[in-house]
Scaffold this active site. Structure first.
Site, PDB file in Angstrom:
ATOM      1  N   GLU A 112       0.832  -1.208   0.000  1.00 26.51           N
ATOM      2  CA  GLU A 112       0.000   0.000   0.000  1.00 26.51           C
ATOM      3  C   GLU A 112       0.862   1.252   0.000  1.00 26.51           C
ATOM      4  O   GLU A 112       0.527   2.256  -0.632  1.00 26.51           O
ATOM      5  CB  GLU A 112      -0.939  -0.023   1.203  1.00 26.51           C
ATOM      6  CG  GLU A 112      -2.000  -1.107   1.117  1.00 26.51           C
ATOM      7  CD  GLU A 112      -2.890  -1.173   2.335  1.00 26.51           C
ATOM      8  OE1 GLU A 112      -4.087  -1.458   2.164  1.00 26.51           O
ATOM      9  OE2 GLU A 112      -2.402  -0.929   3.457  1.00 26.51           O
ATOM     10  N   GLU A 132      -3.685  -9.733   4.005  1.00 24.31           N
ATOM     11  CA  GLU A 132      -4.553  -9.376   5.126  1.00 24.31           C
ATOM     12  C   GLU A 132      -5.735 -10.321   5.278  1.00 24.31           C
ATOM     13  O   GLU A 132      -6.190 -10.585   6.405  1.00 24.31           O
ATOM     14  CB  GLU A 132      -5.062  -7.932   4.964  1.00 24.31           C
ATOM     15  CG  GLU A 132      -4.038  -6.859   5.286  1.00 24.31           C
ATOM     16  CD  GLU A 132      -3.162  -6.492   4.111  1.00 24.31           C
ATOM     17  OE1 GLU A 132      -2.524  -5.431   4.155  1.00 24.31           O
ATOM     18  OE2 GLU A 132      -3.105  -7.279   3.136  1.00 24.31           O
TER      19      GLU A 132
END
Length: 261
Positions: A112, A132
């Site tokens: 990210e 995740e």
């Protein structure tokens, strides 16, 4: 150059920012806040034109959030600092190019962070993932950004499975600009930074603001804002010395000299 988890090096108008938190370059709240201050300083310093974000070591770029720090009391919803996680994701008005040089493992919040940069270069040993889902959490920033960067079905595959992919696949989908050898990564990043440093900073600022603000606008609405001088960076560009210099240099068949004013 500074000590601690973040080191900086400046050469001309280029700022190199190095994440250095052994063993894996994971980011805790304190490191995120330092990164935010570093990139805010880069944003606000008129002498700086381009930044390079890299990480120390060959095995890890960044795995994202420091889970060990979280276990010791760092709240996942704590104060990440002025730029949000990693200092870049939510930093307002960052109208200068940022290059990310990815070596080794780049996953979770680390990916990210890379997605928050404008251009990504990767070592041929770089590997990527958004794992995740396997820990029952959401890759929130990636869920917003990734489907806008690469084909929707590919982004959903990566988000829904959490699978690993290599630098070659990342380049196939346009996620990275170029792939280099591990030893060639930093020189390639500096070569690209020097190319951008020599370019027109006011034009870069206008490009970044228009791209950012127009992301969720209809084409005609965004174009109308440009023609009506409703983007501050565009208005500054078209009333600048640099805009006149560009026209003169073209007419005189010479390279322009950009002064950022």
């Amino acid at each position: 150059m500074t000590d601690g988890p973040i080191r900086t090096r400046q050469e001309g108008g280029i700022l190199e920012v190095t994440l250095d938190r052994p063993k894996a370059n994971a980011i805790d709240l304190a490191t995120s806040r330092i990164m935010g201050e570093t990139f805010r300083g880069f944003r606000d310093d008129d002498s700086l034109r381009v930044a390079i974000l890299r990480a120390e070591g060959d095995r890890f770029f960044c795995p994202g959030w420091d889970l060990k720090a979280a276990a010791d009391g760092d709240a996942v919803d704590g104060d990440y600092g002025v730029g949000g996680f990693g200092g870049l994701q939510e930093l307002p008005r960052l109208n200068k190019p940022v290059i990310c040089a990815v070596n080794g493992i780049c996953c979770g919040g680390g990916l990210e962070l890379a997605l928050s940069c404008d251009l990504i270069l990767a070592s041929e040993t770089a590997t990527f993932a958004l794992p995740e889902i396997r820990s029952g959490t959401v890759a929130d920033a990636a869920s917003i950004k990734l489907p806008k960067r690469i084909p929707y079905h590919v982004a959903m595959d990566l988000l829904l499975t959490g699978r690993w992919f290599d630098a070659a696949e990342a380049k196939t989908w346009g996620l990275v600009k170029d792939i280099t050898t591990p030893e060639g990564l930093l020189p390639a990043a500096w070569d690209l930074a020097r190319l951008l440093e020599a370019g027109p900073p006011l034009v870069y600022a206008a490009i970044k603001e228009v791209v950012r603000e127009a992301e969720d606008m209809k084409f005609q609405d965004a174009l109308n804002r440009i023609t009506k001088s409703q983007f501050a960076t565009v208005e500054r560009l078209y009333s600048s010395e640099d805009q006149l210099e560009g026209a003169r240099a073209f007419a005189e068949k010479r390279d322009p000299v950009w002064r950022g004013r």
